[in-house]
Scaffold this motif. Sequence first.
Motif, mmCIF file in Angstrom:
data_model
loop_
_atom_site.group_PDB
_atom_site.id
_atom_site.type_symbol
_atom_site.label_atom_id
_atom_site.label_comp_id
_atom_site.label_asym_id
_atom_site.label_seq_id
_atom_site.Cartn_x
_atom_site.Cartn_y
_atom_site.Cartn_z
ATOM 1 N N VAL A 1 0.685 -1.327 0.126
ATOM 2 C CA VAL A 1 -0.164 0.041 0.241
ATOM 3 C C VAL A 1 1.067 1.086 0.064
ATOM 4 O O VAL A 1 1.817 1.376 0.734
ATOM 5 C CB VAL A 1 -0.906 -0.137 1.224
ATOM 6 C CG1 VAL A 1 -1.694 1.461 1.288
ATOM 7 C CG2 VAL A 1 -1.843 -1.284 1.285
ATOM 8 N N LEU A 2 0.729 2.213 -0.859
ATOM 9 C CA LEU A 2 1.251 3.505 -0.930
ATOM 10 C C LEU A 2 0.297 4.317 -0.389
ATOM 11 O O LEU A 2 -0.814 4.583 -0.957
ATOM 12 C CB LEU A 2 1.730 3.869 -2.311
ATOM 13 C CG LEU A 2 2.576 2.718 -3.204
ATOM 14 C CD1 LEU A 2 2.736 2.988 -4.346
ATOM 15 C CD2 LEU A 2 3.787 2.361 -2.465
ATOM 16 N N THR A 3 0.987 5.426 0.304
ATOM 17 C CA THR A 3 0.097 6.442 0.756
ATOM 18 C C THR A 3 1.140 7.783 1.268
ATOM 19 O O THR A 3 2.192 7.462 1.764
ATOM 20 C CB THR A 3 -0.696 6.112 2.412
ATOM 21 O OG1 THR A 3 -1.393 7.216 2.788
ATOM 22 C CG2 THR A 3 0.178 5.486 3.329
ATOM 23 N N ASP A 4 0.632 8.696 0.950
ATOM 24 C CA ASP A 4 1.250 9.965 1.154
ATOM 25 C C ASP A 4 1.159 10.399 2.881
ATOM 26 O O ASP A 4 0.288 10.120 3.376
ATOM 27 C CB ASP A 4 1.019 11.233 0.497
ATOM 28 C CG ASP A 4 1.591 10.889 -1.076
ATOM 29 O OD1 ASP A 4 2.800 10.387 -1.168
ATOM 30 O OD2 ASP A 4 1.003 11.470 -1.824
ATOM 31 N N VAL A 5 2.110 11.222 3.374
ATOM 32 C CA VAL A 5 1.937 11.541 4.786
ATOM 33 C C VAL A 5 0.771 12.429 4.962
ATOM 34 O O VAL A 5 0.172 12.563 5.668
ATOM 35 C CB VAL A 5 3.314 12.526 5.395
ATOM 36 C CG1 VAL A 5 3.026 13.034 6.322
ATOM 37 C CG2 VAL A 5 4.376 11.599 5.203
ATOM 38 N N SER A 6 0.277 13.395 3.860
ATOM 39 C CA SER A 6 -0.662 14.306 4.002
ATOM 40 C C SER A 6 -2.096 13.540 4.077
ATOM 41 O O SER A 6 -3.141 14.163 4.172
ATOM 42 C CB SER A 6 -0.442 15.289 2.933
ATOM 43 O OG SER A 6 -0.413 14.769 1.459
ATOM 44 N N SER A 7 -2.059 12.568 3.336
ATOM 45 C CA SER A 7 -3.485 11.863 3.188
ATOM 46 C C SER A 7 -3.861 11.037 4.509
ATOM 47 O O SER A 7 -2.958 10.365 5.131
ATOM 48 C CB SER A 7 -3.489 11.120 2.028
ATOM 49 O OG SER A 7 -2.768 9.875 2.199
ATOM 50 N N ARG A 8 -5.068 10.975 4.826
ATOM 51 C CA ARG A 8 -5.577 10.316 5.927
ATOM 52 C C ARG A 8 -6.051 9.114 5.445
ATOM 53 O O ARG A 8 -6.824 8.861 4.522
ATOM 54 C CB ARG A 8 -6.698 11.013 6.855
ATOM 55 C CG ARG A 8 -6.249 12.260 7.412
ATOM 56 C CD ARG A 8 -5.182 11.812 8.512
ATOM 57 N NE ARG A 8 -4.162 12.797 8.697
ATOM 58 C CZ ARG A 8 -2.780 12.721 8.296
ATOM 59 N NH1 ARG A 8 -2.352 11.657 7.916
ATOM 60 N NH2 ARG A 8 -1.949 14.025 8.343
ATOM 61 N N VAL A 9 -6.167 7.904 5.871
ATOM 62 C CA VAL A 9 -6.529 6.612 5.769
ATOM 63 C C VAL A 9 -7.683 6.000 6.756
ATOM 64 O O VAL A 9 -7.404 6.108 7.901
ATOM 65 C CB VAL A 9 -5.608 5.602 5.856
ATOM 66 C CG1 VAL A 9 -6.088 4.282 5.293
ATOM 67 C CG2 VAL A 9 -4.215 5.892 4.772
ATOM 68 N N ALA A 10 -8.909 5.606 6.179
ATOM 69 C CA ALA A 10 -9.845 5.217 6.775
ATOM 70 C C ALA A 10 -9.694 4.063 7.665
ATOM 71 O O ALA A 10 -9.006 3.317 7.059
ATOM 72 C CB ALA A 10 -11.209 5.066 6.006
#
Length: 173
Positions: A133-142
């Motif tokens: 899974v790739l996610t940026d620091v600025s995004s929130r994950v449910a």
Amino acid sequence: MLETFALASCAAVAYHHAAYPLLLRLMAKKETRTPPPKGERPSVAILVPAFQEARRITEKLRNLAALDYPRDKFKIVVLCDGCTDATAELARTQALALETQNVIVEIVEHEDNRGKVAVLNEAIAAVDARIVVLTDVSSRVAPDALEKLTAWFADPDIGIACGRYQIAPNAQP
């Protein structure tokens, strides 16, 4: 000839902006997936590329620690890409705090800023999890994101899945 080109151009623009998104929505509504039983959940590596993210890294790690997924089935890998601020130090501090919740956080520090794609390519090659899974620091994950995501991968014909971004009403850059 010019009229044909103009009509084809208009049709292409209309398809791109109206028809294609509509088709995707219709296809997505037909598809629902059931997550595998808790004992059969695939392993997940969550990669978080970070460059000068001292302001947000602690909050991001707390967000990922709140995921509703078996703790022994996922780990978080923070990829510090030549950070000169306190990103890595704050990530390490938060990783220690999350150990009490059995959340595994690995910090990978690169001395030089090589760019997001370079650090992700290197990290993906080294991952031993079934799902990345790739996610940026600025995004929130449910909290239920991994549950929903892993359900798709129960189908062997699925090789990639993407989440949906929503802009928070009071989002700050």
